[in-house]
Design an enzyme around this catalytic site. Structure first.
Site, PDB file in Angstrom:
ATOM      1  N   ASN A 158       0.842  -1.197   0.000  1.00  0.00           N
ATOM      2  CA  ASN A 158       0.000   0.000   0.000  1.00  0.00           C
ATOM      3  C   ASN A 158       0.879   1.249   0.000  1.00  0.00           C
ATOM      4  O   ASN A 158       2.108   1.154  -0.008  1.00  0.00           O
ATOM      5  CB  ASN A 158      -0.943  -0.008   1.216  1.00  0.00           C
ATOM      6  CG  ASN A 158      -0.171  -0.095   2.509  1.00  0.00           C
ATOM      7  OD1 ASN A 158       0.566   0.803   2.875  1.00  0.00           O
ATOM      8  ND2 ASN A 158      -0.300  -1.220   3.205  1.00  0.00           N
ATOM      9  N   LYS A 184       7.532 -17.741 -10.781  1.00  0.00           N
ATOM     10  CA  LYS A 184       6.793 -16.596 -11.304  1.00  0.00           C
ATOM     11  C   LYS A 184       5.521 -17.097 -12.011  1.00  0.00           C
ATOM     12  O   LYS A 184       5.592 -18.001 -12.843  1.00  0.00           O
ATOM     13  CB  LYS A 184       7.681 -15.808 -12.275  1.00  0.00           C
ATOM     14  CG  LYS A 184       7.034 -14.548 -12.755  1.00  0.00           C
ATOM     15  CD  LYS A 184       7.932 -13.787 -13.705  1.00  0.00           C
ATOM     16  CE  LYS A 184       7.127 -12.692 -14.379  1.00  0.00           C
ATOM     17  NZ  LYS A 184       7.747 -12.209 -15.596  1.00  0.00           N
TER      18      LYS A 184
END
Ligand code: C5P
Length: 399
Positions: free
Chosen positions: A209, A288
């Site tokens: 955030n 990934k």
């Protein structure tokens, strides 16, 4: 005021307020401090070295490249000598040079060469103070841990009226006294969380955030300045650890909880300033994740532990939370305080762009539970550094 045994390096730069610093020097000496004065060439245009030599009782230093002065007390020795460096008046030019780290005269060199605390006491025309470059420089200086004392508002020597006047010599002397002697948190241990958390999704992606950590870092600095032993448990941010603060760097909410569990055992106060991710990926992919042609992606998330609630339930320290809200700020904050079982919550309205998250300013509505009653203290709007000092004093007075 008692400044006995305190060594103060008093730096003067070019500005009309330099004449008032003669009085500051006298007051510091009267309070028992040992004062050594350094003047820039600009300062000497406003007041003579002889005046400050007479008042400080020591020769004035003004030249970086003077062999005889270097032989008496070299600039590195002088940089190591003081307990505190006070630059008054601090001109816009000097603040800019100190912020960039220039060392092109004796005083700026001492600032670069010294690890000692520095206080800047700005004094300049209101337009120069308001200038975006000056404001950026002040914020950088403050972020790096320099103390900024003032400026005051009022009539200026040039006839303008506004913010930029140097605060009065007595106020500066009192700030010096507070710096050395006001340690109301001595003997206490405060644990503070700050910054965002980072929750891995795969080796290259994560959930996080916009928290900058500025508020938590400035509270940690304020608590340390007021004498507390401070442990700062920080998520990844680009800030350096404030002087005198023990910092533990963490990433995920779980690692933040682990560090908090270890450090709050005997803590007096816990302040949860971190913006902790409510959720984390249920499974972190070892490889990934690959994009699949023509299909969306659902991530399964699970809840993170509530660190603040854990401390409120399992530890005996005074717990302070933060509530970042975009609407119904007071109502949500009070409900949160009760839900988490904490004694104080600081609410801020993050829908505003002028304060909060990445800003250097903030405004708080602080709710405090006392004998089943909730009291509210408004704090700010003001620089996070000033707000933090007021908040720390408030916590200490009500806990
Ligand atoms: O529940 P909410 O995230 O709105 O609560 C905010 C307060 O709780 C902040 O003080 C934050 O630091 C703390 N908190 C926490 N652990 C969480 C979530 C929030 O310590 N998992």
């Amino acid at each position: 005021m008692n400044l006995s045994q305190k060594k103060i390096l008093l730096g003067l730069t070019g500005g009309i307020a330099a004449y008032k610093v003669a009085d500051l020097c006298r007051q510091l000496v009267k309070a028992g401090a040992e004062v050594r004065v350094v003047m820039t060439s600009g300062a000497k245009a406003f007041i003579t070295p002889l005046t400050l030599q007479a008042l400080s009782g020591n020769p004035v230093h003004d030249d970086l490249l003077d062999p005889s002065a270097e032989a008496a007390m070299g600039h590195i020795e002088l940089a190591k000598w003081p307990d505190l460096i006070v630059i008054a008046p601090a001109s816009a030019d000097f603040i800019a040079r100190a912020t960039v780290g220039m060392a092109n005269d004796l005083l700026s060199t001492l600032c670069v060469a010294s690890a000692k605390p520095i206080a800047l006491v700005p004094a300049m025309n209101q337009q120069m103070w308001a200038n975006a470059a000056t404001q950026d420089n002040i914020q950088t200086a403050s972020k790096r841990g320099m103390h900024i004392w003032g400026p005051a508002s009022g009539e200026q020597a040039c006839g303008d009226v506004g913010l930029g006047r140097m605060i009065e010599p007595l106020d500066i002397a009192q700030k010096v006294d507070t710096f050395f002697n006001h340690k109301p948190l001595k003997g206490q241990h405060w644990v503070i969380t700050a910054g965002p958390t980072v929750e891995k999704i795969d080796p290259v992606r994560f959930l996080t955030n916009r928290s900058s950590g500025k508020m938590g870092y400035s509270i940690a600095k304020a608590a340390a300045d007021l004498g507390a032993k401070v442990t700062l448990v920080s998520g990844p941010v680009s800030l350096s650890a404030p002087n005198g603060v023990q910092r533990l760097m963490v990433e995920s909410a779980q690692s933040m909880l682990d560090a908090v569990t270890e450090t709050t055992d005997k803590a007096d106060v816990f302040i949860a300033c971190a913006a902790v991710s409510d959720y984390r990926a249920k499974d972190i992919s070892e490889q990934k994740m690959k994009k699949k042609a023509d299909s969306g992606l659902s991530l399964e998330l699970e809840q993170n532990p509530d660190i603040l609630k854990w401390v409120a339930t399992n530890r005996s320290c005074y717990c302070v939370g933060f509530a970042a809200e975009t609407q119904n700020v007071d109502e949500y904050a009070k409900a949160k305080m009760q839900r988490k079982g904490i004694e104080m919550i600081c609410a801020n309205d993050v829908s505003r762009t002028d304060i909060g998250f990445s800003s250097d300013h903030n405004e708080l509505r602080v709710f405090h539970l006392i004998k089943d009653q909730i009291e509210m203290y408004p704090l700010g709007p003001m620089l996070k550094s000033e707000l933090s000092l007021e908040l720390v004093e408030l916590i200490n007075s009500v806990r």
